[in-house]
Design a protein around this motif. Structure first.
Motif, PDB file in Angstrom:
ATOM      1  N   GLY A  56       0.803  -1.216   0.000  1.00 58.51           N
ATOM      2  CA  GLY A  56       0.000   0.000   0.000  1.00 58.51           C
ATOM      3  C   GLY A  56       0.839   1.270   0.000  1.00 58.51           C
ATOM      4  N   GLY A  84       2.746   2.234  -2.238  1.00 59.09           N
ATOM      5  CA  GLY A  84       2.722   2.824  -3.573  1.00 59.09           C
ATOM      6  C   GLY A  84       3.854   2.322  -4.461  1.00 59.09           C
ATOM      7  N   LYS A  85       4.418   1.157  -4.128  1.00 56.92           N
ATOM      8  CA  LYS A  85       5.565   0.633  -4.884  1.00 56.92           C
ATOM      9  C   LYS A  85       5.233   0.340  -6.345  1.00 56.92           C
ATOM     10  CE  LYS A  85       6.339  -2.882  -2.294  1.00 56.92           C
ATOM     11  NZ  LYS A  85       5.321  -2.490  -1.323  1.00 56.92           N
ATOM     12  N   THR A  86       4.119  -0.360  -6.556  1.00 57.54           N
ATOM     13  CA  THR A  86       3.790  -0.787  -7.915  1.00 57.54           C
ATOM     14  C   THR A  86       3.487   0.427  -8.796  1.00 57.54           C
ATOM     15  OG1 THR A  86       2.963  -2.829  -6.978  1.00 57.54           O
ATOM     16  CG2 THR A  86       2.304  -2.357  -9.221  1.00 57.54           C
ATOM     17  N   THR A  87       2.777   1.377  -8.235  1.00 58.36           N
ATOM     18  CA  THR A  87       2.485   2.618  -8.959  1.00 58.36           C
ATOM     19  C   THR A  87       3.797   3.350  -9.251  1.00 58.36           C
ATOM     20  OG1 THR A  87       0.503   2.733  -7.570  1.00 58.36           O
ATOM     21  CG2 THR A  87       1.046   4.699  -8.846  1.00 58.36           C
ATOM     22  N   LYS A 139       2.428   9.863  -2.155  1.00 55.73           N
ATOM     23  CA  LYS A 139       1.175  10.482  -1.675  1.00 55.73           C
ATOM     24  C   LYS A 139       1.400  11.872  -1.073  1.00 55.73           C
ATOM     25  CE  LYS A 139      -0.333   5.772  -1.031  1.00 55.73           C
ATOM     26  NZ  LYS A 139      -1.121   4.789  -0.363  1.00 55.73           N
ATOM     27  N   GLY A 188       0.610  11.797  -6.723  1.00 51.17           N
ATOM     28  CA  GLY A 188      -0.663  11.533  -7.378  1.00 51.17           C
ATOM     29  C   GLY A 188      -0.672  10.148  -7.979  1.00 51.17           C
ATOM     30  N   GLU A 189      -1.796   9.786  -8.596  1.00 55.81           N
ATOM     31  CA  GLU A 189      -1.926   8.420  -9.109  1.00 55.81           C
ATOM     32  C   GLU A 189      -1.529   8.293 -10.579  1.00 55.81           C
ATOM     33  OE1 GLU A 189      -5.053   5.986  -7.309  1.00 55.81           O
ATOM     34  OE2 GLU A 189      -5.877   7.865  -6.559  1.00 55.81           O
ATOM     35  N   ASP A 195       0.603  14.378  -2.473  1.00 54.11           N
ATOM     36  CA  ASP A 195      -0.539  15.200  -2.887  1.00 54.11           C
ATOM     37  C   ASP A 195      -1.579  15.261  -1.769  1.00 54.11           C
ATOM     38  OD1 ASP A 195      -0.539  12.401  -3.597  1.00 54.11           O
ATOM     39  OD2 ASP A 195      -2.525  12.700  -4.463  1.00 54.11           O
TER      40      ASP A 195
END
Ligand code: GDP
Length: 298
Positions: A110, A112-115, A251, A278-279, A253
């Protein structure tokens, strides 16, 4: 939502113009305001204490200069100290002498590694590299698929486990992925690894095994800036369990005020290298300590 530190200090020093040197009482009042501002920015308490002591020390030694009023002068000291803790100069990625450069991502599920993997790949592409992604997160059911979708979106090849490539064994997948990158002449390979919801011995061991299998040039610890003070414990656990060269904050943002950045950098001594805000694949940049210092001060 927050009173900015600059405003707080200006109010504290309203009546001080023209003084040659700040008194001990003025400095104590300053220290209180800085302490509150840093705690509001979610900086860990031991870091706040160390920081305030450093600022007090410097403030005692300085003459009030002609060009700046006392408040401005203290803001400048605070800004300088923040930039120093955050690593000073922007820390650039170190590339291997012989390609491919191997980058390994580690962090909690969660975070945000993959993103981030896809964002980093896109950024590297824009820098003229030919990156490849390796899906070695076999813990989260959808992680491989998510990396494939993200990779496709940014036009970067994803090495995913399939029969013969070490299905079920993240260490074998990572090793095979790096070998494939070498064979297909990709100059940077990004290895995504599994995280869990909390720090966990088995996860650390797996990350350490992947590290030993692929000898990364850089290990990047990915951490959600929104988790606040908990981030410090996680950062320390990963430093002890896996080790890393730099930090990526995600994150930003959200309404995180930079406290996590300051706490992690101060406690681990590792530089923050990149930031995600951001995503979208383009919501990503090299981290600049001076800009983050500005964000904490305002
Ligand atoms: P992983 O488990 O570490 O691989 O985490 P993911 O990459 O799956 O990210 C977890 C969630 O956070 C997803 O819903 C992402 O879209 C989201 N996310 C990742 N980075 C950012 C960011 O910089 N900003 C925001 N707002 N969301 C993010």
């Amino acid at each position: 939502m927050f009173t900015t530190l600059s405003d707080r200090l200006a109010a504290t020093f309203k009546n001080l113009r023209g003084k040659g040197r700040l008194s001990e009482a003025d400095i104590d009042a300053t220290a209180r305001e800085i302490r509150i501002a840093l705690l509001e920015a979610d900086v860990a308490l031991p870091v706040v204490k160390k920081f305030v002591a450093a600022v007090k020390e410097r403030a005692r030694g300085e003459e009030v200069s002609g060009a700046l009023n006392p408040a401005q002068q203290i803001v400048k000291i605070v800004n300088d100290e923040l930039v120093t803790i955050l690593g000073g100069e922007t820390r650039r990625l170190r590339y291997a002498k012989t390609a491919p450069t191997v980058l390994m991502l580690a962090g909690l599920q969660g975070a945000g590694k993959t993103t981030l993997a896809a964002k980093l790949a896109l950024w590297l592409k824009d820098q003229g590299s030919s990156p490849m992604l390796v899906a070695a997160d076999l813990q989260r059911p959808n992680a491989v698929n998510q990396l494939q979708i993200n990779g496709e979106r940014v036009g970067v090849k994803v090495f995913a486990p399939e029969p013969g490539n070490g299905v079920g064994d993240p260490v074998a997948v990572a090793r095979a992925g790096v070998a494939e990158a070498r064979r297909t002449l990709h100059d940077v390979v990004i290895v995504d690894t599994a995280g869990r919801l909390g720090v966990d011995a088995e996860m650390m061991q797996q990350a350490a095994d992947i590290r030993d299998a692929v000898s990364p040039d850089e290990i990047l610890f990915v951490v959600d800036a929104m988790v606040g003070q908990d981030a410090v414990n996680t950062a320390q656990a990963f430093l002890d369990g896996v080790g890393y060269d730099g930090v990526v904050l995600t994150k930003l943002d959200g309404d995180a005020r930079g406290g996590a950045a300051l706490s992690i950098a101060s406690i681990t001594g590792k530089p923050v290298m990149f930031a995600s805000n951001g995503e979208k694949p383009t919501d990503f940049d090299v981290f600049h300590p001076d800009r983050m210092a500005g964000r904490i001060l305002d």
